[in-house]
Design a protein around this motif. Structure first.
Motif, PDB file in Angstrom:
ATOM      1  N   ILE A 291     -10.530 -35.472 -60.021  1.00 48.00           N
ATOM      2  CA  ILE A 291     -10.790 -36.806 -60.552  1.00 48.00           C
ATOM      3  C   ILE A 291     -10.527 -37.907 -59.531  1.00 48.00           C
ATOM      4  O   ILE A 291     -10.829 -39.085 -59.787  1.00 48.00           O
ATOM      5  CB  ILE A 291      -9.949 -37.047 -61.815  1.00 48.00           C
ATOM      6  N   HIS A 292      -9.957 -37.563 -58.418  1.00 44.25           N
ATOM      7  CA  HIS A 292      -9.687 -38.445 -57.278  1.00 44.25           C
ATOM      8  C   HIS A 292      -9.519 -37.489 -56.110  1.00 44.25           C
ATOM      9  O   HIS A 292      -9.066 -36.351 -56.319  1.00 44.25           O
ATOM     10  CB  HIS A 292      -8.420 -39.274 -57.528  1.00 44.25           C
ATOM     11  N   PRO A 293      -9.876 -37.859 -54.905  1.00 40.89           N
ATOM     12  CA  PRO A 293      -9.739 -36.913 -53.795  1.00 40.89           C
ATOM     13  C   PRO A 293      -8.350 -36.282 -53.739  1.00 40.89           C
ATOM     14  O   PRO A 293      -7.344 -36.957 -53.537  1.00 40.89           O
ATOM     15  CB  PRO A 293     -10.025 -37.778 -52.563  1.00 40.89           C
ATOM     16  N   GLY A 294      -8.301 -34.965 -53.966  1.00 44.64           N
ATOM     17  CA  GLY A 294      -7.042 -34.239 -53.930  1.00 44.64           C
ATOM     18  C   GLY A 294      -6.249 -34.243 -55.213  1.00 44.64           C
ATOM     19  O   GLY A 294      -5.156 -33.662 -55.267  1.00 44.64           O
ATOM     20  N   LEU A 295      -6.767 -34.863 -56.285  1.00 43.15           N
ATOM     21  CA  LEU A 295      -6.053 -34.914 -57.568  1.00 43.15           C
ATOM     22  C   LEU A 295      -6.836 -34.092 -58.587  1.00 43.15           C
ATOM     23  O   LEU A 295      -7.967 -34.435 -58.933  1.00 43.15           O
ATOM     24  CB  LEU A 295      -5.887 -36.356 -58.035  1.00 43.15           C
ATOM     25  N   TRP A 296      -6.223 -33.012 -59.079  1.00 41.92           N
ATOM     26  CA  TRP A 296      -6.877 -32.008 -59.920  1.00 41.92           C
ATOM     27  C   TRP A 296      -6.327 -32.061 -61.337  1.00 41.92           C
ATOM     28  O   TRP A 296      -5.120 -31.994 -61.541  1.00 41.92           O
ATOM     29  CB  TRP A 296      -6.642 -30.629 -59.315  1.00 41.92           C
ATOM     30  N   ALA A 297      -7.211 -32.191 -62.335  1.00 39.64           N
ATOM     31  CA  ALA A 297      -6.794 -32.333 -63.730  1.00 39.64           C
ATOM     32  C   ALA A 297      -6.773 -31.020 -64.488  1.00 39.64           C
ATOM     33  O   ALA A 297      -6.578 -31.016 -65.710  1.00 39.64           O
ATOM     34  CB  ALA A 297      -7.721 -33.327 -64.441  1.00 39.64           C
ATOM     35  N   GLY A 298      -6.939 -29.884 -63.803  1.00 39.12           N
ATOM     36  CA  GLY A 298      -7.004 -28.606 -64.487  1.00 39.12           C
ATOM     37  C   GLY A 298      -5.738 -28.219 -65.224  1.00 39.12           C
ATOM     38  O   GLY A 298      -5.789 -27.526 -66.248  1.00 39.12           O
ATOM     39  N   VAL A 299      -4.575 -28.655 -64.733  1.00 39.45           N
ATOM     40  CA  VAL A 299      -3.311 -28.299 -65.374  1.00 39.45           C
ATOM     41  C   VAL A 299      -3.299 -28.741 -66.837  1.00 39.45           C
ATOM     42  O   VAL A 299      -2.832 -28.029 -67.726  1.00 39.45           O
ATOM     43  CB  VAL A 299      -2.128 -28.928 -64.614  1.00 39.45           C
ATOM     44  N   GLY A 300      -3.845 -29.928 -67.111  1.00 41.05           N
ATOM     45  CA  GLY A 300      -3.805 -30.494 -68.450  1.00 41.05           C
ATOM     46  C   GLY A 300      -4.685 -29.793 -69.462  1.00 41.05           C
ATOM     47  O   GLY A 300      -4.647 -30.141 -70.642  1.00 41.05           O
ATOM     48  N   LEU A 301      -5.453 -28.804 -69.039  1.00 37.95           N
ATOM     49  CA  LEU A 301      -6.240 -28.030 -70.001  1.00 37.95           C
ATOM     50  C   LEU A 301      -5.356 -27.205 -70.918  1.00 37.95           C
ATOM     51  O   LEU A 301      -5.715 -26.939 -72.064  1.00 37.95           O
ATOM     52  CB  LEU A 301      -7.225 -27.117 -69.273  1.00 37.95           C
TER      53      LEU A 301
END
Length: 360
Positions: A291-301
């Motif tokens: 969602i931003h360079p280097g920021l991954w939202a997969g954990v919140g799944l």
């Protein structure tokens, strides 16, 4: 200067993303049970790797953080224990006494993370039926009474939620624990401006964090208060970005679709604004998670609360932490799976790349 803290996985640990506060999410048992022996290993690793403190979660599915941290304090030397607690579940006068006892047995290593609660089902299971804004109003009164209790001068208090006559500790608590506070709603930010020392935010993109810092400064300034700002986020750092993203892909592959769906249904019932903001970053989809360079939202799944990770090479992750520092963040509560090995990895390869930055 920047301060770095780690996380204690009291619901268990392993090579997969796990819930921090529940053990009933239809997921296999932890590869590593959260025994005192294992948590001691994690705590000592964090201490040796240069972290100042370790955050312990609170919730229906994890062991009581006061008891865990009191035990862990006897097996560590310098590490501070950031104990999460729920306001409304104990009287502030009693918590003041608990804090005094903890400081005495730990050599003054207690920090406190103030949690107001975001899952109405869990709140009611504990016997707490207040709605969202009423809980924050109670939290504000709780923290007011708590600080008065620490002052060591007898006092009376007659409020909406608490009544005290000639209460307080017999002597001032020294050191009084720093109060870390989470909450993203307008009601939460009003309480933070008046009572918090450090406002903890979850890992949204740096521009969103900067907006929140600016808003909180505008609320705290007229009250004559200057807050510090912290970020709670996970880290996936390796020698190269390709290696780090391979780890992220493996974590995502380990999230069974049924588990993702069950977690998202559970999060939908929360009345937490912060949790809703985490969900909005991915909207329940496994696509477009950077969602931003280097920021991954997969954990919140599948994980409540902090739902993002910094992903990249050691230099890239350090640079992204620097972006947050420029946005006003001076404290970071980091974690990674497994927490034992990752404490050493982040401490040895990421933290040395960050020069101390003066607090704003």
């Amino acid at each position: 200067m920047l301060r770095f803290h780690w996380f204690l996985p009291t619901t268990g640990d392993g090579h997969d993303v796990r819930s921090a506060i529940t053990t009933t999410d239809a997921f296999r048992p932890a590869d590593r049970a959260a025994s005192l022996a294992y948590l001691t290993q994690v705590g000592r690793a964090a201490e040796q790797a240069g972290f100042e403190a370790a955050l312990t979660p609170v919730g229906a599915g994890c062991p009581d953080p006061w008891i865990v941290c009191a035990a862990l304090a006897q097996h560590t030397e310098r590490l501070k224990l950031l104990v999460a607690f729920r306001t409304g579940y104990a009287l502030p006068t009693l918590l003041a006494q608990q804090a005094q006892s903890f400081q005495e047995i730990s050599g003054g290593r207690l920090l406190l993370n103030v949690v107001t609660g975001g899952d109405p089902v869990e709140q009611r299971a504990y016997g707490d039926f207040l709605d969202h804004d009423a809980r924050y109003a109670r939290t504000g009164e709780f923290l007011h009474v708590l600080r008065r209790s620490w002052a060591g001068t007898p006092f009376d208090h007659h409020g909406e939620h608490y009544q005290v006559e000639r209460g307080g500790l017999a002597r001032p608590l020294d050191p009084a624990p720093t109060l870390y506070f989470g909450g993203a709603s307008p009601a939460a930010e009003q309480v933070a401006a008046r009572h918090a020392d450090v406002v903890l935010m979850w890992g949204e993109p740096p521009h969103a964090v900067a907006e929140r810092v600016a808003r909180l400064r505008a609320l705290a300034g007229p009250l004559g208060r200057e807050l510090r700002y912290g970020l709670r986020v996970h880290v996936i750092a390796r020698d190269t970005a390709a290696e780090a993203w391979t780890v992220a892909d493996r974590l995502l592959a380990g999230m069974d679709p049924a588990r993702v769906e069950a977690a998202q249904r559970r999060f939908a019932r929360y009345d937490s604004v912060g949790q809703r903001r985490m969900v909005d970053l991915h909207a329940g989809s496994t696509r477009d998670l950077e969602i931003h360079p280097g920021l991954w939202a997969g954990v919140g799944l599948v994980r409540e609360g902090a739902g993002t990770a910094l992903v990249g090479s050691y230099a890239e992750v350090a640079a992204l932490l620097g972006e947050y520092a420029e946005a006003g963040v001076s404290e970071f509560v980091l974690s990674g799976w497994p927490h034992l090995e990752e404490a050493y990895r982040v401490g040895e390869y990421v933290l040395p790349r960050l020069a101390p930055v003066p607090s704003p």
